[in-house]
Design an enzyme around this catalytic site. Structure first.
Site, PDB file in Angstrom:
ATOM      1  N   LYS A 203       0.866  -1.448  -0.145  1.00  0.00           N
ATOM      2  CA  LYS A 203       0.225  -0.377   0.195  1.00  0.00           C
ATOM      3  C   LYS A 203       1.401   1.082   0.086  1.00  0.00           C
ATOM      4  O   LYS A 203       1.386   2.002   0.648  1.00  0.00           O
ATOM      5  CB  LYS A 203      -1.161  -0.197   1.036  1.00  0.00           C
ATOM      6  CG  LYS A 203      -2.511   1.016   1.261  1.00  0.00           C
ATOM      7  CD  LYS A 203      -3.095  -0.308   1.647  1.00  0.00           C
ATOM      8  CE  LYS A 203      -4.356   1.142   1.738  1.00  0.00           C
ATOM      9  NZ  LYS A 203      -5.162   1.501   0.621  1.00  0.00           N
TER      10      LYS A 203
HETATM   11  N1  PLP Z   1      -7.333  -2.601  -3.419  1.00  0.00           N
HETATM   12  C1  PLP Z   1      -6.451  -1.546  -3.594  1.00  0.00           C
HETATM   13  C2  PLP Z   1      -5.736  -0.228  -4.361  1.00  0.00           C
HETATM   14  C3  PLP Z   1      -7.621  -0.828  -2.053  1.00  0.00           C
HETATM   15  O1  PLP Z   1      -6.458   0.338  -2.235  1.00  0.00           O
HETATM   16  C4  PLP Z   1      -8.173  -1.184  -0.913  1.00  0.00           C
HETATM   17  C5  PLP Z   1      -8.272  -0.182   0.128  1.00  0.00           C
HETATM   18  O2  PLP Z   1      -7.426   0.274   1.003  1.00  0.00           O
HETATM   19  C6  PLP Z   1      -8.216  -2.164  -0.534  1.00  0.00           C
HETATM   20  C7  PLP Z   1      -7.684  -3.293  -1.894  1.00  0.00           C
HETATM   21  C8  PLP Z   1      -9.338  -2.811  -0.179  1.00  0.00           C
HETATM   22  O3  PLP Z   1      -8.099  -3.394   1.273  1.00  0.00           O
HETATM   23  P1  PLP Z   1      -9.115  -3.287   2.216  1.00  0.00           P
HETATM   24  O4  PLP Z   1     -10.127  -4.160   2.660  1.00  0.00           O
HETATM   25  O5  PLP Z   1      -7.912  -3.718   3.108  1.00  0.00           O
HETATM   26  O6  PLP Z   1      -9.208  -1.555   2.673  1.00  0.00           O
HETATM   27  C1  COI Z   2      -9.610   2.324   1.613  1.00  0.00           C
HETATM   28  O1  COI Z   2     -10.800   1.935   1.360  1.00  0.00           O
HETATM   29  O2  COI Z   2      -8.623   2.220   2.999  1.00  0.00           O
HETATM   30  C2  COI Z   2      -7.853   2.945   0.206  1.00  0.00           C
HETATM   31  O3  COI Z   2      -6.987   3.058  -0.087  1.00  0.00           O
HETATM   32  C3  COI Z   2      -9.122   3.299  -0.720  1.00  0.00           C
HETATM   33  C4  COI Z   2      -8.850   4.308  -0.751  1.00  0.00           C
HETATM   34  C5  COI Z   2      -9.742   5.270  -2.493  1.00  0.00           C
HETATM   35  C6  COI Z   2      -9.875   5.483   0.466  1.00  0.00           C
END
Ligand code: PLP
Ligand code: COI
Length: 364
Positions: A203
């Site tokens: 990330k």
């Molecule tokens: N994929 C991307 C590119 C993201 O930015 C996010 C958000 O954080 C997710 C998937 C989903 O991850 P999570 O469920 O941990 O928020």
């Molecule tokens: C999240 O869901 O935490 C993300 O980082 C996604 C972003 C598009 C806000």
């Protein structure tokens, strides 16, 4: 002294926003545009390790223009939410998984790993001091954004010798404007998000910077989010700009792209997989080709699709468009299984349902 256990020096804001103004803002927080009164900060240097942990009034930080993050983008972040419970308490959802992913992202970007107790401590302390900023509207939460930047003043290309870790907090309502019942996604044929061996599973801010023209194209085409295809064959669905994707079939099975290093291992994705397995659904983590998505949607074999992530929670995908593609999924609105999984997840997150996997931590 290298910090191992959280010990944050706390400086309270001298003039926090008046309660009446704050509460008016919290009626309609939107996403990512309001911020609380405080922030957390911890520094790292080669000599001192993690040190100088603080909770202090939120405000601008001074940076030297030669700070390496400004040139080589050595930056990572996380996103998680604090929820207000019906009895006035506050919970976090799977924060330890965010701490672990933050360490994984750090390793990929040659940054120091933040110990989990500092990650979790910074969040607990910040939420405690700014708890009045958690919206009480339906679907409201406090979105927490931990991040780390390379702060060494040096233009050589190498891992920085100094870092700044911070957490800011942002009251949140729905991620999509108007709390869209379903979204339309745009297939990017010109851009990919991440290649094998790249940073797709981390990330890091750079992934999002590189996704912006594709996301802008999606918006210009009247769609809500971009869908990226794999970088090798340009055929398999990877993920959206900021969410993972799921497919629901007429035999009740569900499928999502596998974690091969090019997509973000979403915590919502993992939670949905777990809840689906708990229900006894057949679950596949397998590649899904874009032409198959279209064929299955048209034949009716595919019943539903949804996007999921911390910000977006679970959001139905009603329509898929691209330069040579345009198809609807189901009736174009939220599907039955999508709704059920979303409701089960949200009920656990908000402490309204049993939590068999120990995902929820009550912090206040
Ligand atoms: N994929 C991307 C590119 C993201 O930015 C996010 C958000 O954080 C997710 C998937 C989903 O991850 P999570 O469920 O941990 O928020
Ligand atoms: C999240 O869901 O935490 C993300 O980082 C996604 C972003 C598009 C806000």
């Amino acid at each position: 002294m290298t910090l191992s256990a959280p010990s944050f020096a706390v400086e309270h804001h001298a003039a926090p926003l008046a309660a009446s103004e704050r509460d008016a803002l919290l009626e309609n927080p939107g996403f990512g545009r309001l911020f609380t009164d405080h922030m957390a900060m911890v520094r790292w240097s080669t000599e001192q390790g993690w040190h100088d942990a603080q909770i202090r009034p939120r405000g601008p930080i001074q940076m030297d223009p030669a700070s390496s993050v400004l040139h080589y983008a050595q930056e990572i972040f996380e996103g998680l939410k604090a929820y207000r419970t019906d009895d006035g308490g506050v919970t976090l959802f799977r924060a330890a998984a965010n701490a672990q992913r933050f360490r994984d992202s750090a390793m990929r970007m040659a940054m120091p790993e933040l110990p989990d107790d500092l990650f979790l401590g910074s969040i607990r302390e910040l939420v405690a001091i700014d708890r009045d900023w958690i919206p009480s509207i339906e679907g409201g939460s406090l979105y927490l954004r931990p991040f780390m930047i390379a702060s060494e003043v040096f233009l050589g290309v190498k891992p920085s010798a100094e870092y700044l870790y911070m957490v800011i907090a942002s009251p949140a309502g729905a991620y999509f404007k108007g709390g869209a019942p379903s979204i339309t996604v745009w297939i990017s044929d010109g851009y990919t998000r991440a290649a094998p061996g790249g940073t797709g599973a981390a990330k890091c801010g750079g992934n999002y910077a590189a996704s912006l023209p594709a996301q802008a194209e999606a918006i210009a085409e009247g769609c809500d989010q971009v869908v990226f295809l794999d970088a090798v064959e340009r055929r398999f669905v990877e993920e959206l700009g900021g969410m993972n994707t799921f497919f629901v079939f007429d035999d009740g099975s569900i499928q999502t792209p596998p974690l091969t290093g090019t997509i973000l291992p979403g915590i919502t994705r993992d939670s949905i997989l777990t809840l689906a397995r708990d229900e006894g659904l057949a679950v596949r983590e397998q590649p899904y080709a874009i032409d198959q998505w279209e064929a299955d949607a048209k034949s009716g074999r595919l019943r539903e699709s949804f996007a999921c992530g911390t910000a977006a929670v679970v959001t139905p995908i009603g329509r898929v468009r691209g330069r040579a593609t345009d198809f609807s999924i189901g009736n174009g609105g939220p599907g039955t299984l999508t709704n059920r999984l979303r409701e089960r997840l949200v009920a656990i997150q908000r402490g309204q349902a049993a939590d068999p996997h120990g995902w929820v931590e009550r912090i206040l």
